[in-house]
Write an enzyme that holds these catalytic residues in place. Sequence first.
Site, PDB file in Angstrom:
ATOM      1  N   LYS A 156       2.460 -14.744   2.987  1.00  0.00           N
ATOM      2  CA  LYS A 156       3.619 -14.346   2.224  1.00  0.00           C
ATOM      3  C   LYS A 156       4.454 -13.321   2.998  1.00  0.00           C
ATOM      4  CE  LYS A 156       3.048 -10.593  -0.618  1.00  0.00           C
ATOM      5  NZ  LYS A 156       2.340  -9.484  -0.020  1.00  0.00           N
ATOM      6  N   LYS A 190     -11.138 -11.563  -0.843  1.00  0.00           N
ATOM      7  CA  LYS A 190     -11.949 -10.393  -1.212  1.00  0.00           C
ATOM      8  C   LYS A 190     -13.228 -10.879  -1.893  1.00  0.00           C
ATOM      9  CE  LYS A 190      -7.918  -7.407  -1.986  1.00  0.00           C
ATOM     10  NZ  LYS A 190      -7.951  -6.210  -1.174  1.00  0.00           N
ATOM     11  N   GLU A 224      -1.837   1.010  -7.030  1.00  0.00           N
ATOM     12  CA  GLU A 224      -1.974   1.643  -5.718  1.00  0.00           C
ATOM     13  C   GLU A 224      -1.468   3.080  -5.800  1.00  0.00           C
ATOM     14  OE1 GLU A 224      -1.025  -1.181  -2.275  1.00  0.00           O
ATOM     15  OE2 GLU A 224       0.434  -1.712  -3.794  1.00  0.00           O
ATOM     16  N   ASP A 243       6.232  -9.093  -4.494  1.00  0.00           N
ATOM     17  CA  ASP A 243       5.225  -8.639  -3.534  1.00  0.00           C
ATOM     18  C   ASP A 243       3.804  -8.848  -4.057  1.00  0.00           C
ATOM     19  OD1 ASP A 243       4.473  -7.266  -1.103  1.00  0.00           O
ATOM     20  OD2 ASP A 243       4.008  -5.500  -2.319  1.00  0.00           O
ATOM     21  N   HIS A 248      -0.777 -12.389  -5.729  1.00  0.00           N
ATOM     22  CA  HIS A 248      -2.108 -11.860  -6.017  1.00  0.00           C
ATOM     23  C   HIS A 248      -2.462 -11.868  -7.511  1.00  0.00           C
ATOM     24  CE1 HIS A 248      -1.575 -10.714  -1.938  1.00  0.00           C
ATOM     25  NE2 HIS A 248      -1.013  -9.554  -2.139  1.00  0.00           N
ATOM     26  N   LYS A 348       3.125   0.866  -7.377  1.00  0.00           N
ATOM     27  CA  LYS A 348       2.839   1.797  -6.279  1.00  0.00           C
ATOM     28  C   LYS A 348       2.935   3.220  -6.835  1.00  0.00           C
ATOM     29  CE  LYS A 348       3.973  -1.163  -2.429  1.00  0.00           C
ATOM     30  NZ  LYS A 348       2.608  -1.432  -1.952  1.00  0.00           N
TER      31      LYS A 348
END
Length: 509
Positions: A156, A190, A224, A243, A248, A348
Amino acid sequence: MNARRPDQPVVLVLFGATGDLSARLVVPALYNLFLAEQLPEQFTLLGVGRHEMEAHALADKLHEGVANYSRSGKPAREDWDRFSERIDYLHMNLKDKDAFNDLRHRLQGPDASAKDKTEYVFYMATPPSLFAPIAEGLGEAGLARDRKGSRIVVEKPLGHDLDSFRQINSALTHHFEESQIFRIDHFLGKETVQNIMAMRFANPIFEPIWNRRYVDHVAITVAETLGVEHRAPYYEKSGALRDMVQNHLLQLLCLVAMEPPVAYDADDIRDRKMDVMHALRPIDRDEVSELAARGQYAPGWIEGTAVSGYRQEPGVADQSNTETYAALKLQVDNWRWQDVPFYLRTGKRMAAAVSEISIRFRDVPHRAFPASVGLNAQPVRLVIQIQPHEGIVLKFMAKEPGSQLRLRPVDMRFSYAEAFNVPTPDAYETLLWDVMIGDATLFMRSDQVEAAWRLLMPVLDVWSGNPAADFPNYRSGTWGPEAAEALVARDGRNWLTPTLPSDRPGDES
Ligand code: BG6
């Protein structure tokens, strides 16, 4: 990831070899596979770039990346010497069509028909604007023709919206078959994410309660503490929804909501995930303000340090309308999940760096205990902890020891670190190994990516057409904007506090 070497010789052609992605993620992962003896006996890393340089200069540059970013730390001299023997470099001007013939010549020698069983992995660690020209160059030079022995890897952003995704994709699929295209979503590599399927489908106890009858809602949080860092040129055009959610978070949702596959097979699994994408209720433009919330971080404090707001970050416009936080309420319209909301949020500069999926179960149908015992304190929930703590926690009610009847929430925990006591491979190690053996299970299929863009387009359109009047609307170091609280409060719910590694059982707001 099995601990064996792929059988065939592999040449990994790394476009963008001198760039950030190669130094931070791709090459450290290859190096760790090398240390674990999981690279093929015959393996070459052929770096491709637009600068003229010798192979040893590339190796030196990559050494720095491995030393800084590899989980195994600074390489031991002898190990690095053995690894760097496999590094080669080719200077290519991608605008020159002959350059791809030179590449073919370099890979296969003058007589391509005499090619042995070597497999080629073309890894695009480049800006997405180069995906189409590279795919075309490879295709025209005949390097995509071997359907089993050549693969292309892309990451991506796969487009900026539905149309640009389709353009990139059609350039890829014009020359490569779907089975040759590996679209990375590194979350799928992961361990904790792979374990969702193991947990659900290797144990008989979860499936019976994994449905609308027992589940009240599912909340997925990917928070995050980092800000935008040095990525403003990309992030300003992207924002949190593109993003993180487009890829995800929707992949996580699919893994939680999918039906059991018949076999652990790339297409079977991806078909089941695709069923979820089909079942996601489309978002009407008129409903965006009700089903989605956005935020942008203001200055604040992260772990005791003052941090600036998004608009003060280098490269960010003073009046930027880019969201650094996004939350969504989605519904999966099928037999299993009808009326069970899936709440997704990511941001974020949040209060803690934590990613987890929380399955919140319904309350008991009848309360036999008197209210005084504290039964209402906590709902039962199963928390799949993705990072930083890796594990699964079941939160439920128990009787406190003592002569008085009092109930209290307690935790039953599974921790990767304690149970397995082996280092966890980085997602990129797993994914690169899978590319080399040609297993696409953990990669995104074209139809999924397209469906994800289609789902989010109304939100992206409404948000870009109506700049947020309240940005910045959350302080750094908090759990996000009020609009996101309102999104769940409208349903009479709240975001459950993520389980932080430092939590003791029962520590909750
Ligand atoms: C990337 C995003 O895909 O994922 C980044 O572009 C984000 O903005 C990152 O920071 C998070 O990944 P991880 O593995 O560090 O949780």
